[in-house]
Scaffold this active site. Structure first.
Site, PDB file in Angstrom:
ATOM      1  N   TYR A 171       0.830  -1.209   0.000  1.00  0.00           N
ATOM      2  CA  TYR A 171       0.000   0.000   0.000  1.00  0.00           C
ATOM      3  C   TYR A 171       0.863   1.257   0.000  1.00  0.00           C
ATOM      4  O   TYR A 171       0.693   2.136  -0.845  1.00  0.00           O
ATOM      5  CB  TYR A 171      -0.913  -0.017   1.222  1.00  0.00           C
ATOM      6  CG  TYR A 171      -1.904   1.122   1.270  1.00  0.00           C
ATOM      7  CD1 TYR A 171      -2.978   1.165   0.387  1.00  0.00           C
ATOM      8  CD2 TYR A 171      -1.786   2.139   2.211  1.00  0.00           C
ATOM      9  CE1 TYR A 171      -3.903   2.203   0.434  1.00  0.00           C
ATOM     10  CE2 TYR A 171      -2.705   3.181   2.266  1.00  0.00           C
ATOM     11  CZ  TYR A 171      -3.763   3.206   1.372  1.00  0.00           C
ATOM     12  OH  TYR A 171      -4.670   4.237   1.416  1.00  0.00           O
ATOM     13  N   VAL A 203      -8.976   1.986  13.514  1.00  0.00           N
ATOM     14  CA  VAL A 203      -9.118   2.174  14.949  1.00  0.00           C
ATOM     15  C   VAL A 203     -10.492   2.729  15.329  1.00  0.00           C
ATOM     16  O   VAL A 203     -11.092   2.291  16.320  1.00  0.00           O
ATOM     17  CB  VAL A 203      -7.968   3.051  15.492  1.00  0.00           C
ATOM     18  CG1 VAL A 203      -8.002   4.459  14.909  1.00  0.00           C
ATOM     19  CG2 VAL A 203      -8.005   3.119  17.005  1.00  0.00           C
ATOM     20  N   SER A 262     -13.519   2.530  13.738  1.00  0.00           N
ATOM     21  CA  SER A 262     -14.579   1.524  13.593  1.00  0.00           C
ATOM     22  C   SER A 262     -14.388   0.387  14.585  1.00  0.00           C
ATOM     23  O   SER A 262     -15.361  -0.106  15.179  1.00  0.00           O
ATOM     24  CB  SER A 262     -14.623   0.994  12.159  1.00  0.00           C
ATOM     25  OG  SER A 262     -13.356   0.552  11.737  1.00  0.00           O
ATOM     26  N   PRO A 309       3.076   3.273  12.369  1.00  0.00           N
ATOM     27  CA  PRO A 309       3.669   4.572  12.697  1.00  0.00           C
ATOM     28  C   PRO A 309       3.385   4.997  14.137  1.00  0.00           C
ATOM     29  O   PRO A 309       2.304   4.756  14.657  1.00  0.00           O
ATOM     30  CB  PRO A 309       2.996   5.535  11.709  1.00  0.00           C
ATOM     31  CG  PRO A 309       2.439   4.678  10.636  1.00  0.00           C
ATOM     32  CD  PRO A 309       2.087   3.378  11.279  1.00  0.00           C
TER      33      PRO A 309
END
Length: 336
Positions: free
Chosen positions: A147, A189, A191, A275
């Site tokens: 991605y 996070v 949902s 991250p």
């Protein structure tokens, strides 16, 4: 008075795409929604079917699409780790082949084309907040690379088509966005926390919960995309997101408060390459687009919680109906 435009939205049945289709129709444009329904859902755009200016095409951007349009929004790609890591080769292909095919369409039709890029191009940043000039710290061979690097390559293609062929491009780097129509199983996070809280299940937090994110409500994000597409003064890339920053613990506490949930927090190891900080520098969006988010986190979360409440009720209703149907079938078989 602005002329009605013909606009292609790829990934138009997804979370962001469906909201964008709505917005474009509301301003009088003709919209072609293209989606292969890998992660997009028909429910997201069902209410648009039958609109005189809306057309739905089942299409995979890995293959060329031949339509006549004035603008193209390329939102086609699974955007959550759960979905884009399921078939990483396909994710890379969608980013790269999809960009080539749509840039070819823009070149032929002389359409303006906007690429929905991502804050993931910054990787695990050592600069905070992240400005567009920052090149990022991305692992090119990790589980998220399909991605991250796919989106980076798409940006490269956009700017090369712009320089080499004069294609009229816009590139938006989208930071965490939330709101109604998020996929309930996308692993993101917001949902995750909301669904777990509504069911009084454990709230799963990865790492120590101190890693931070910024959260932009979907209506604000769509406004930013439309302004960027129609701005004459900048190609991008332009960061679009909310500069308010929250730790995972702060987000969990806010969702628990808004839902009245009794869920407890449970901690798990941090996923690879996740991250530590993610927050946009949105000064360019403010300068060139006159744009900044207006929806407070608590307000946006309330809208999102209400959406997921309704979705869970529908799912429970469908489950009860299936159980009743199975019981009826068993009874009828006994009578036979």
């Amino acid at each position: 008075m602005d002329m009605c435009k013909s606009i292609l939205v790829t990934g138009g049945a997804g979370f962001l795409g469906s909201h964008l289709c709505e917005r474009l129709l509301s301003q009088g444009d003709e919209v072609i929604c293209a989606d292969n329904f890998y992660t997009g859902r028909k429910d997201n755009i069902a209410h648009l079917i039958g609109h005189p200016k809306f057309e739905l095409i089942r299409h995979d951007v890995n293959f060329p699409l031949y339509v006549e349009v004035d603008q193209i929004y390329n939102l086609a790609c699974p955007a959550s780790p759960v979905h884009y890591q399921f078939d990483p080769v396909m994710t890379t292909k969608t980013n790269v082949h999809g960009a080539i095919n749509l840039l070819g369409l823009a070149k032929r039709t002389k359409a303006r084309i906007l690429q929905a890029s991502t804050s993931e191009v910054y990787g695990d940043p050592d600069r905070h907040p992240q400005p567009e000039a920052y090149w990022g710290m991305v692992n090119p061979i990790g589980p998220r690379s399909c991605y991250d690097e796919g989106k980076r390559c798409a940006e490269t293609l956009f700017f090369d088509y712009h320089r080499q062929y004069g294609v009229d491009i816009r590139v938006a780097r989208i930071f965490n966005t939330y709101g109604p129509r998020m996929h309930p199983d996308d692993g993101r996070v917001v949902s995750n926390f909301i669904i777990q809280a509504l069911q009084d299940k454990e709230i799963t937090i990865y790492g120590n919960g101190l890693q931070s994110r910024s959260f932009c409500y979907v209506d604000d994000l769509i406004e930013g995309l439309v302004r960027l597409m129609n701005c004459e003064d900048i190609t991008g890339p332009v960061n679009l997101g909310n500069s308010g920053e929250y730790s995972m613990l702060e987000l969990a506490e806010k969702i628990l408060e808004l839902t009245g949930s009794t869920s407890q927090l449970r901690f798990y190891p941090l996923p690879e390459d996740d991250p530590r900080q993610r927050c946009p520098d949105i000064s360019q969006a403010a300068q060139y687009l006159g744009w900044s988010p207006t929806c407070e986190l608590s307000v946006g979360l309330r809208h999102t919680i209400e959406y997921f409440k309704g979705l869970l009720q529908e799912m429970r209703g469908a489950s009860n109906q299936r159980r009743a149907s199975m019981a009826t079938e068993r009874y009828l078989r006994k009578l036979a």
